[in-house]
Design an enzyme around this catalytic site. Structure first.
Site, PDB file in Angstrom:
ATOM      1  N   SER A  61      65.125  38.014  35.074  1.00  0.00           N
ATOM      2  CA  SER A  61      64.919  39.432  34.809  1.00  0.00           C
ATOM      3  C   SER A  61      63.475  39.850  34.952  1.00  0.00           C
ATOM      4  O   SER A  61      63.159  41.027  34.884  1.00  0.00           O
ATOM      5  CB  SER A  61      65.413  39.766  33.399  1.00  0.00           C
ATOM      6  OG  SER A  61      64.685  39.029  32.439  1.00  0.00           O
ATOM      7  N   CYS A  62      62.566  38.918  35.110  1.00  0.00           N
ATOM      8  CA  CYS A  62      61.185  39.277  35.385  1.00  0.00           C
ATOM      9  C   CYS A  62      60.600  38.271  36.348  1.00  0.00           C
ATOM     10  O   CYS A  62      61.146  37.184  36.541  1.00  0.00           O
ATOM     11  CB  CYS A  62      60.351  39.356  34.111  1.00  0.00           C
ATOM     12  SG  CYS A  62      59.957  37.776  33.384  1.00  0.00           S
ATOM     13  N   GLY A  63      59.486  38.602  36.948  1.00  0.00           N
ATOM     14  CA  GLY A  63      58.931  37.767  38.001  1.00  0.00           C
ATOM     15  C   GLY A  63      58.400  36.443  37.538  1.00  0.00           C
ATOM     16  O   GLY A  63      58.212  35.540  38.348  1.00  0.00           O
ATOM     17  N   CYS A  89      59.760  34.543  34.865  1.00  0.00           N
ATOM     18  CA  CYS A  89      60.706  33.687  34.156  1.00  0.00           C
ATOM     19  C   CYS A  89      61.308  32.598  35.038  1.00  0.00           C
ATOM     20  O   CYS A  89      61.745  31.574  34.537  1.00  0.00           O
ATOM     21  CB  CYS A  89      61.839  34.533  33.570  1.00  0.00           C
ATOM     22  SG  CYS A  89      61.264  35.772  32.395  1.00  0.00           S
TER      23      CYS A  89
END
Length: 262
Positions: free
Chosen positions: A114-116, A118
């Site tokens: 969900s994020c760059g 993780c």
């Protein structure tokens, strides 16, 4: 900024309201949409973000910058958004100059996330060195002015109570634009991308976010050359450490009458 709430950002749902006295009633209220948004770069699947499905070109452009795939808006030759049924696909065409970065970065990712940050494979890749942050020489009074104004510029949050906002603020605290999303990092990427598309420069301004100050937000601010990051909630220790390493000015726990300078 989105000036209305429509079906792509919120949908009405039925709820059962239960009072402390046991009284029950049926209510209808909107809930923010959250869909998988697949980001493809030059035909390569790069990441899947769980995001509010609006301002997706802004999201993809800001995400590409803060993932260090591009250096400027001109590095993106085209952005195409497609409905994939269960979600959306955003396809970026990157200039030849930066195209090798796609494969290099993909090799260090273990999965879509969900994020760059993780999905990267090693701590070294997650905590890559940051460039020096832009210097901020403004006054804290501007942050209080922006704080007082931001609530009226969050239509989706007013309707649902369930999303974050990121605001691009002038040096004097005037808000130029706001982007909203269920994810704080997505809201900031949308804001960064919108600023890039509009050709904005920070010019001593700052970003105000209605969230906690996490380390990925610090990194996004530094990479977007934002000289000051202000957040309404508290910072993590890693966010403080990363901001200090880069020299980024932080203002946290922003309220109408106080803030903390870190």
């Amino acid at each position: 900024m989105t000036d209305h709430v429509d079906q792509c950002t919120a949908a009405s749902r039925h709820f059962l309201r239960v009072g402390a006295d046991g009284e029950q009633s049926s209510v209808v209220r909107p809930a923010p949409e959250e869909l998988p948004i697949a980001i493809e770069c030059n035909g390569i699947g790069y990441a899947v973000l769980m995001a509010t499905p609006d301002a997706l070109e802004d999201l993809a452009l800001g995400f590409a910058l803060t993932e260090r795939l591009i250096d400027e808006a001109a590095d993106v030759r085209a952005i195409d958004v497609h409905d994939a049924g269960a979600g959306m696909v955003v396809r970026l065409s990157l200039a030849r100059r930066v195209a090798p970065r796609i494969n290099d970065r993909v090799r260090h990712r273990t999965s879509d996330a969900s994020c760059g940050l993780c999905g990267v494979a090693t701590m070294e890749q997650a905590l890559r060195p940051l460039p020096p942050a832009a210097r901020w020489d403004g006054e804290d009074a501007a942050i209080f002015r922006a704080y007082q104004a931001i609530g009226a510029q969050q239509p989706l949050n007013v309707a649902t109570g369930g999303v974050h906002a990121a605001a691009w603020c002038r040096r004097d605290g005037t808000i130029l634009m706001v982007r909203e999303d269920v994810g704080r990092h997505n809201a900031f990427d949308k804001l960064i991308g919108a600023g890039m598309r509009a050709g904005l420069a920070w010019d001593g301004g700052f970003a105000l976010l209605t969230s906690r100050c996490s380390y990925e937000l610090v990194e996004k601010a530094v990479l977007a050359q934002c000289p000051l990051l202000a957040t309404i909630s508290a910072p993590t220790r890693l966010a403080l450490d990363r901001a200090a390493q880069a020299g980024l000015a932080l203002r946290v726990l922003v309220r109408g009458d106080s803030l903390l300078a870190a």
